[in-house]
Write a protein that holds these residues in place. Structure first.
Motif, PDB file in Angstrom:
ATOM      1  N   GLU A  31       0.836  -1.077  -0.264  1.00  0.00           N
ATOM      2  CA  GLU A  31      -0.083   0.083  -0.001  1.00  0.00           C
ATOM      3  C   GLU A  31       0.777   1.220   0.009  1.00  0.00           C
ATOM      4  O   GLU A  31       0.520   2.256   0.243  1.00  0.00           O
ATOM      5  CB  GLU A  31      -0.984  -0.030   1.260  1.00  0.00           C
ATOM      6  CG  GLU A  31      -1.956  -1.347   1.212  1.00  0.00           C
ATOM      7  CD  GLU A  31      -2.962  -1.089   2.513  1.00  0.00           C
ATOM      8  OE1 GLU A  31      -2.764  -0.236   3.261  1.00  0.00           O
ATOM      9  OE2 GLU A  31      -3.795  -2.095   2.363  1.00  0.00           O
ATOM     10  N   ILE A  32       2.224   1.162  -0.336  1.00  0.00           N
ATOM     11  CA  ILE A  32       2.984   2.340  -0.161  1.00  0.00           C
ATOM     12  C   ILE A  32       2.838   3.269  -1.394  1.00  0.00           C
ATOM     13  O   ILE A  32       2.243   2.611  -2.332  1.00  0.00           O
ATOM     14  CB  ILE A  32       4.584   1.719  -0.335  1.00  0.00           C
ATOM     15  CG1 ILE A  32       5.456   3.065  -0.262  1.00  0.00           C
ATOM     16  CG2 ILE A  32       4.811   1.237  -1.808  1.00  0.00           C
ATOM     17  CD1 ILE A  32       7.119   2.598  -0.060  1.00  0.00           C
ATOM     18  N   ASN A  33       2.748   4.764  -1.092  1.00  0.00           N
ATOM     19  CA  ASN A  33       2.408   5.531  -1.868  1.00  0.00           C
ATOM     20  C   ASN A  33       3.917   5.903  -2.516  1.00  0.00           C
ATOM     21  O   ASN A  33       4.805   6.434  -2.202  1.00  0.00           O
ATOM     22  CB  ASN A  33       1.905   6.674  -1.009  1.00  0.00           C
ATOM     23  CG  ASN A  33       1.756   8.063  -2.177  1.00  0.00           C
ATOM     24  OD1 ASN A  33       1.325   7.746  -3.379  1.00  0.00           O
ATOM     25  ND2 ASN A  33       1.390   9.211  -1.638  1.00  0.00           N
ATOM     26  N   PHE A  34       3.801   5.400  -3.981  1.00  0.00           N
ATOM     27  CA  PHE A  34       5.024   5.568  -4.705  1.00  0.00           C
ATOM     28  C   PHE A  34       4.805   6.146  -6.188  1.00  0.00           C
ATOM     29  O   PHE A  34       3.478   5.951  -6.672  1.00  0.00           O
ATOM     30  CB  PHE A  34       5.921   4.397  -4.769  1.00  0.00           C
ATOM     31  CG  PHE A  34       5.300   3.224  -5.804  1.00  0.00           C
ATOM     32  CD1 PHE A  34       5.874   2.963  -7.020  1.00  0.00           C
ATOM     33  CD2 PHE A  34       4.183   2.392  -5.323  1.00  0.00           C
ATOM     34  CE1 PHE A  34       5.416   1.944  -7.791  1.00  0.00           C
ATOM     35  CE2 PHE A  34       3.752   1.327  -6.024  1.00  0.00           C
ATOM     36  CZ  PHE A  34       4.250   1.068  -7.483  1.00  0.00           C
ATOM     37  N   GLU A  35       5.702   6.465  -6.833  1.00  0.00           N
ATOM     38  CA  GLU A  35       5.775   6.717  -8.322  1.00  0.00           C
ATOM     39  C   GLU A  35       7.033   6.239  -9.083  1.00  0.00           C
ATOM     40  O   GLU A  35       7.963   5.687  -8.382  1.00  0.00           O
ATOM     41  CB  GLU A  35       5.863   8.345  -8.321  1.00  0.00           C
ATOM     42  CG  GLU A  35       7.324   8.796  -7.949  1.00  0.00           C
ATOM     43  CD  GLU A  35       7.318  10.632  -7.962  1.00  0.00           C
ATOM     44  OE1 GLU A  35       6.089  11.021  -8.504  1.00  0.00           O
ATOM     45  OE2 GLU A  35       8.204  10.944  -7.582  1.00  0.00           O
ATOM     46  N   VAL A  36       6.910   5.905 -10.494  1.00  0.00           N
ATOM     47  CA  VAL A  36       7.735   5.668 -11.183  1.00  0.00           C
ATOM     48  C   VAL A  36       8.524   6.670 -12.030  1.00  0.00           C
ATOM     49  O   VAL A  36       7.556   7.427 -12.724  1.00  0.00           O
ATOM     50  CB  VAL A  36       7.587   4.527 -11.977  1.00  0.00           C
ATOM     51  CG1 VAL A  36       8.689   3.974 -12.763  1.00  0.00           C
ATOM     52  CG2 VAL A  36       6.907   3.414 -11.096  1.00  0.00           C
ATOM     53  N   CYS A  37       9.694   7.146 -12.020  1.00  0.00           N
ATOM     54  CA  CYS A  37      10.221   8.214 -12.875  1.00  0.00           C
ATOM     55  C   CYS A  37      11.327   7.576 -13.815  1.00  0.00           C
ATOM     56  O   CYS A  37      12.407   7.128 -13.252  1.00  0.00           O
ATOM     57  CB  CYS A  37      11.040   9.213 -11.784  1.00  0.00           C
ATOM     58  SG  CYS A  37      10.026   9.948 -10.514  1.00  0.00           S
ATOM     59  N   VAL A  38      10.923   7.840 -15.031  1.00  0.00           N
ATOM     60  CA  VAL A  38      11.525   7.301 -16.200  1.00  0.00           C
ATOM     61  C   VAL A  38      12.419   8.443 -17.103  1.00  0.00           C
ATOM     62  O   VAL A  38      11.576   9.130 -17.571  1.00  0.00           O
ATOM     63  CB  VAL A  38      10.904   6.249 -17.328  1.00  0.00           C
ATOM     64  CG1 VAL A  38      11.549   5.675 -18.287  1.00  0.00           C
ATOM     65  CG2 VAL A  38      10.286   5.104 -16.384  1.00  0.00           C
TER      66      VAL A  38
END
Length: 319
Positions: A31-38
């Protein structure tokens, strides 16, 4: 935003597809609040198509550089996109394990005074992944794989205590092994040398190879670190463009990494022990570079200044 997974990308669309799929699988158990930056370094392959595939399933930020800026600058670009409290840098040929996001979420919550997490990784043959049905399902990874670090137990220590071949034999050069507090990173972005970052040639300068080492050393030298012995990622061998330069990296770049740490406070005895380890293959690799890859040695002119210093260290330690 707790975590930003930052991927400096160049081509290898199939690898990126598998990397993002592994993140998606891990997301299902967390449930972690995360993003992916490419940050894409002006690939010739259709990277946008891969991003579009995962856009509705993952919180993705995507940037395509107008030209190839080199690996070092693209790493910095990828992290500059991050808004998370912590950053996890991954290569596009790395995979998260199904439990990885839930594990790092638990570790961050439980260790709020820790700024830097060393997370172990497995090594695995990329051919076995790319020959399987795509995108690769990380649930199909073998139960037994060789781990990068031989450390057996989790522990909290000072950052410079991570500089130990028993923990990381390349002394944090592998970007996929580090989860770090972005605030410390941001405060030290002026350290990489801009001119060296912009120089052409793969690994032709320290800064276009691993600018993050300078930031780690200065930004986290006084920080608490956590060693996670259980691997949380899989790094794939077989896709790496630097394989032909491995000997050069080991006898030149890795000793330079130690020089940076020493300058910022690594203890002398620890520095000498690590330096001796880093130069364990010096003569064999030097001859291989010189006799088989003379063009590389000639093009990377700084080696002529470094070799004498390296050999001097080696000789003094044995004497």
């Amino acid at each position: 935003m707790v975590l930003s997974i930052c991927i400096p990308n160049f081509n290898r669309a199939k690898c990126l597809n598998n990397c993002l799929n592994s993140i998606l699988i891990s997301k299902l158990k967390s449930e972690i609040n995360f993003e992916v930056c490419v940050s894409d370094n002006n690939s010739s392959e259709n990277i946008e198509k891969i991003i579009e595939k995962f856009n509705s399933k993952l919180n993705i930020k995507f940037n395509r550089n107008k030209k190839n800026l080199g690996l070092g600058q693209n790493i910095l670009n990828a992290v500059s996109m991050a808004s998370g409290e912590f950053v996890w840098m991954l290569g596009n040929d790395d995979l998260l394990l199904p439990e990885s996001l839930s594990t790092i979420d638990r570790l961050i919550k439980k260790n709020q005074d820790v700024d830097f997490f060393f997370v172990n990784s497995y090594n695995y043959n990329s051919k076995l992944v790319l020959d399987a049905p795509q995108p690769f399902d990380t649930k199909n990874l073998p139960v037994k794989m060789e781990s990068f670090s031989k450390v057996k137990k989790d522990k909290i220590l000072n950052f410079f205590d991570l500089i130990n071949p028993k923990i990381s034999y390349d002394f944090l050069l592998g970007i996929y092994l580090s989860v770090f507090r972005k605030k410390n990173w941001d405060q030290n972005l002026s350290l990489p040398n801009k001119k060296d970052l912009d120089k052409d040639g793969l690994y032709s300068t320290f800064d276009n190879t691993c600018p993050y080492i300078k930031i780690f050393s200065k930004g986290f030298g006084n920080s608490k670190a956590y060693v996670c012995a259980k691997p949380m990622s899989v790094n794939l061998y077989g896709e790496r463009e630097w394989v032909s330069l491995y000997e050069f990296i080991e006898i030149v770049r890795i000793p330079e990494v130690l020089d940076v740490y020493r300058k910022d406070g690594l203890k002398l005895y620890q520095y000498l022990l690590c330096k001796n380890f880093a130069l364990r293959n010096f003569m064999n690799y030097f001859l291989k570079c010189f006799l088989i890859k003379m063009k590389v040695v000639i093009n990377i002119l700084i080696i002529k200044n470094i070799l004498l210093k390296i050999y001097f260290f080696r000789t003094c330690i044995y004497l």
